[in-house]
Design a protein around this motif. Structure first.
Motif, short mmCIF file in Angstrom:
data_model
loop_
_atom_site.label_atom_id
_atom_site.label_comp_id
_atom_site.label_asym_id
_atom_site.label_seq_id
_atom_site.Cartn_x
_atom_site.Cartn_y
_atom_site.Cartn_z
N LEU A 190 0.83 -1.21 0.00
CA LEU A 190 0.00 0.00 0.00
C LEU A 190 0.87 1.26 0.00
CD1 LEU A 190 -2.72 -1.20 2.54
CD2 LEU A 190 -3.03 -0.88 0.08
N GLU A 191 2.02 1.16 0.64
CA GLU A 191 2.94 2.29 0.68
C GLU A 191 3.52 2.58 -0.72
OE1 GLU A 191 6.75 2.47 3.25
OE2 GLU A 191 5.02 2.31 4.61
N ILE A 192 3.98 1.53 -1.39
CA ILE A 192 4.51 1.70 -2.74
C ILE A 192 3.44 2.31 -3.65
CG2 ILE A 192 5.33 0.47 -4.82
CD1 ILE A 192 6.65 -1.57 -2.90
N LEU A 193 2.17 1.89 -3.44
CA LEU A 193 1.08 2.38 -4.27
C LEU A 193 0.57 3.75 -3.81
CD1 LEU A 193 -0.72 -1.06 -4.49
CD2 LEU A 193 0.40 0.12 -6.39
N GLU A 194 1.16 4.25 -2.73
CA GLU A 194 0.78 5.56 -2.17
C GLU A 194 -0.71 5.67 -1.89
OE1 GLU A 194 2.63 7.80 -5.34
OE2 GLU A 194 4.29 8.34 -4.02
N ARG A 195 -1.27 4.59 -1.36
CA ARG A 195 -2.69 4.56 -1.06
C ARG A 195 -2.99 5.41 0.17
NH1 ARG A 195 -7.64 5.03 -1.91
NH2 ARG A 195 -9.09 3.29 -1.65
N ASP A 196 -4.08 6.18 0.11
CA ASP A 196 -4.54 6.94 1.26
C ASP A 196 -5.19 5.97 2.24
OD1 ASP A 196 -5.82 8.48 3.12
OD2 ASP A 196 -6.75 9.85 1.67
N LEU A 197 -4.46 5.62 3.31
CA LEU A 197 -4.93 4.57 4.23
C LEU A 197 -6.17 4.99 5.00
CD1 LEU A 197 -1.58 3.12 5.63
CD2 LEU A 197 -2.89 2.43 3.62
N SER A 198 -6.34 6.29 5.20
CA SER A 198 -7.50 6.74 5.99
C SER A 198 -8.81 6.31 5.31
CB SER A 198 -7.47 8.25 6.19
OG SER A 198 -7.72 8.90 4.96
N LYS A 199 -8.79 6.27 3.98
CA LYS A 199 -9.99 5.84 3.24
C LYS A 199 -10.32 4.38 3.53
CE LYS A 199 -10.35 9.65 0.64
NZ LYS A 199 -11.36 10.67 0.96
N LEU A 200 -9.29 3.57 3.67
CA LEU A 200 -9.52 2.15 3.95
C LEU A 200 -9.86 1.93 5.42
CD1 LEU A 200 -6.63 0.50 1.85
CD2 LEU A 200 -9.03 0.80 1.20
N GLU A 201 -9.24 2.73 6.28
CA GLU A 201 -9.51 2.57 7.71
C GLU A 201 -10.96 2.89 8.05
OE1 GLU A 201 -4.90 3.29 9.10
OE2 GLU A 201 -6.26 4.98 8.87
N ALA A 202 -11.62 3.67 7.20
CA ALA A 202 -13.03 4.01 7.44
C ALA A 202 -13.98 2.85 7.13
CB ALA A 202 -13.40 5.23 6.60
N VAL A 203 -13.47 1.83 6.46
CA VAL A 203 -14.33 0.72 6.03
C VAL A 203 -14.62 -0.21 7.21
CG1 VAL A 203 -14.58 -1.23 4.45
CG2 VAL A 203 -13.47 0.88 3.68
N LYS A 204 -15.66 0.13 7.96
CA LYS A 204 -16.03 -0.62 9.16
C LYS A 204 -17.53 -0.83 9.19
CE LYS A 204 -12.31 0.83 12.20
NZ LYS A 204 -11.86 1.98 12.97
N SER A 205 -17.95 -1.87 9.88
CA SER A 205 -19.38 -2.09 10.11
C SER A 205 -19.91 -1.01 11.04
CB SER A 205 -19.60 -3.45 10.77
OG SER A 205 -19.51 -4.45 9.80
N PRO A 206 -21.19 -0.63 10.94
CA PRO A 206 -22.14 -1.08 9.92
C PRO A 206 -22.04 -0.27 8.63
CG PRO A 206 -23.23 0.39 11.48
CD PRO A 206 -21.80 0.29 11.92
N PHE A 207 -22.33 -0.95 7.50
CA PHE A 207 -22.43 -0.23 6.22
C PHE A 207 -23.85 0.34 6.10
CE2 PHE A 207 -19.26 -3.21 3.77
CZ PHE A 207 -18.24 -2.77 4.60
N PRO A 208 -23.97 1.53 5.53
CA PRO A 208 -25.32 2.03 5.26
C PRO A 208 -26.06 1.10 4.29
CG PRO A 208 -23.65 3.40 4.20
CD PRO A 208 -22.92 2.45 5.09
N ARG A 209 -27.35 0.88 4.55
CA ARG A 209 -28.19 0.07 3.66
C ARG A 209 -29.38 0.91 3.24
NH1 ARG A 209 -28.04 -5.97 6.59
NH2 ARG A 209 -25.79 -5.91 6.96
#
Lengths: 436, 436
Positions: free
Chosen positions: A258-277
């Motif tokens: 993820l570092e090599i790809l320079e991914r914004d980790l905060s976007k992934l860290e937000a992926v938590k239950s519950p998901f809106p339905r």
């Protein structure tokens, strides 16, 4: 002396080791040369000091070209300033081959050129990280289902009939007959769910779509779980748990990639239950308001499927994947169970990824009634005799069941944050591209 | 009350649980009925005592037909005599559907009938055990490579060229062009081995062979590892370690399945390192002596590839898999590295399974020289331009490398001890069979 892989070098500090690989890059400064060696497990910087090596070794390094294959011997030491970085004090080199001038240099290259050289492009740092990430994500996916006692049941690639209409099928000559490349293992999964309860298939699927978008491939890998006696709510729970686990495992186990790809980790860290339905109707209302507020260019026509800009707008309202359920039955496949509360709607769900990455999962509850299913097959102008075995499942102990499908390249594209799906496949197949 | 899976019933002794599944079988005796319920995780025997249930429940059970779908409630108890067997004291049943007369009854059926009803046949005990075994073996295979830091790199199904000759290719219409279904991921694996060092591919492969043997399918899953800087000895070690681990894990983790299949476990227990390794010349000598001793019908002609009876005879000399190496180059593929000690021989290896199950692994060391490879391509009348990217691997840091391929259905057939390979695939594809 045995070969040591670069990602194991840290276990050999102070020891002399042998690395077998390729010259990734080299720079020199007076009596020092700094070759970067890669061996597929990582990259290590060597230090060649003229006073410490023979004349031959010094000359050999001077002659090395990019991607030359070499066996390098040296002593491992920790980088004097960077923690967890290791270097190699080189004392010998054996040249396997001096490479011809390598076509992919550190400068920028056009995408056509890179795609034509996909077999070499995979050696570069970003593509390496992407494929390692893909490999690991596939492992997380399999582990999710294996650890929950799902049985992997491979569904066939060669099929006699279409699953979702006939317009996007690849046709194959099969001895004196024709066959089609599968678009989905789902119909087969429904049969195996009756035998094994919880099943998944995971293999290549095909769509002969003449589209040139950033999210379509003609060949892609799809994972498809199917669970007997599960309803729409159950499959939404399953999809949510699934996506959450994949993303959490990626964050925990793929930091380097993820570092090599320079991914914004905060976007992934937000992926938590519950998901809106939200229901299709609620999503349509959201689009209506968005249009009225001038945030969308074109009005959305109620009753249609969502287009890519619609999906992007809906997803932009949330910081994590959003589940949209109960689409109009007529925009979905023939096998969807109608909603008892409103039979014009289907008990289905699409999961839209955040940040405009679009649909990553489609699923729902399947029809249980033989009569309604037969009607659906006729209404969609599908040949009944091709589906006789599928109809059988509604004769011999029909059962409520649900499942979903996720294309692995779309998932990798989203998690890695890359623009075009072609980089999520080792050897992507597209409308105008099939080589190498 | 939540659903409990039958294989978890042991955790609920003394509790009331709900099972969702199908009626596998039922017998009755006066005021008692003994329905066997299956739910895909296992089979449990219920006990219905007339005095303990309502009139409706008693009548419902009387009306159930084979494969009717039901939700059964009852209390779990240990079998009074059999350890580790659990029963269900039934107190309620909810009928989901009374099944129409089920075509597969406990009596014997012909193979054509069973193949046509493959979607239902999978529910029977033997097929269930076989597919569970297949699923677990695939898990062992993936784990073998994942735990050794191999990168999974999926190779494409749609390919522009043939890997091993053109006579057994399936052709696909690809928009305005043609494509072929892959016969092996190997050429691609060689490219990815240069990028990732240790790789494997694992996906469906295809052979348009017009043969009707017990060991050929037109579509089968193949696992193919490839390792940079590995030689023939190394790949023989890898194959031996691989087979040994798969068999040991199967013995440890699939007892129930092997029992249902009535597999002779002593044959599998014998599969231990070291495996005998003999050269083609030694194997040919063995066949010559076998013929002279009257143990073989037809003499083997030195220089040819081994036929199925030859393989069976060679394997019968050993109690574990035997590795035959260094075949004549002319009976093997164009990409095999010639043996420096005798360039008419290839640095290749076939692994023959015991008990007459034939070849399960084929592999070897690949050619490193650009010049010799190009010659090989010309000698085999293959179109050079289709292999330009493959030839590139010998220009930009060529490297010794080796790998092998194993068809998963052949492996499952051998380990499970079944006669015909068709039962090792969930939905087998053969010359005259492609449905369901």
């Amino acid at each position: 002396m045995n070969q040591v892989y670069i990602n194991d070098a840290k276990k050999h500090v102070g020891e002399e080791i042998k690395i077998k690989g390729w010259l990734f890059n080299i720079r020199s400064s007076g009596k020092l040369m700094f070759p970067e060696i890669r061996d597929g497990s990582g990259i290590i910087q060597g230090v060649v000091f003229k006073n410490d090596v023979s004349e031959k070794v010094w000359e050999d390094f001077k002659n090395l070209t990019q991607e030359s294959s070499v066996v390098v011997t040296g002593k491992v030491r920790e980088h004097p300033k960077k923690p967890n970085v290791y270097e190699l004090d080189v004392n010998d080199v054996e040249i396997v081959q001096i490479a011809e001038p390598y076509p992919i240099t550190p400068k920028e290259h056009g995408i056509d050129f890179l795609m034509t050289n996909r077999h070499l492009w995979l050696r570069s740092r970003r593509q390496f990280a992407l494929m390692r990430l893909r490999s690991k994500i596939i492992g997380f996916v399999r582990n999710f289902f294996d650890s929950r006692d799902f049985t992997l049941v491979d569904t066939p690639v060669l099929t006699p009939a279409a699953c979702e209409g006939t317009s996007t099928l690849f046709e194959v000559g099969y001895f004196d007959n024709n066959a089609y490349l599968t678009q989905s293992g789902q119909l087969y999964n429904e049969a195996t769910a009756a035998a094994f309860g919880r099943v998944y298939s995971f293999g290549p699927t095909f769509r002969a779509e003449k589209s040139k978008t950033r999210r379509h491939l003609t060949e892609f890998w799809m994972v498809e779980p199917e669970v007997a006696y599960m309803d729409l709510d159950g499959v939404m729970d399953l999809a949510e748990e699934f996506i959450t686990e994949i993303v959490q495992n990626t964050l925990a186990g793929c930091r380097q990639e993820l570092e090599i790809l320079e991914r914004d980790l905060s976007k992934l860290e937000a992926v938590k239950s519950p998901f809106p339905r939200i229901s299709y109707d609620e999503a349509a209302e959201m689009l209506k308001k968005g249009f009225e507020a001038g945030e969308i260019e074109k009005p959305f026509e109620y009753g249609n499927d969502f287009g890519s800009p619609d999906e992007t707008y809906i997803a932009s309202q949330f910081d994590r994947p959003v589940m949209v359920h109960r689409y109009p039955a007529k925009v979905k496949a023939f096998y969807m169970e109608p909603d008892p509360a409103d039979p014009t709607k289907a008990l289905c769900v699409d999961v839209l990824a955040p940040e405009g990455y679009g649909e990553i999962i489609g699923g729902g509850q399947r029809m249980t009634s033989h009569e309604t299913l037969l009607e659906g097959i006729h209404n969609h102008d599908l040949p009944e005799e091709a589906f006789d075995w599928y109809l059988d499942l509604r004769k011999y102990g029909t059962f409520p069941h649900s499942g979903f499908g996720m294309g692995i390249e779309r998932c990798v594209r989203w998690i890695s944050g890359i623009e075009h799906i072609r980089e999520a496949s080792p050897f992507p197949r597209m409308l105008y591209h099939m080589k190498p």
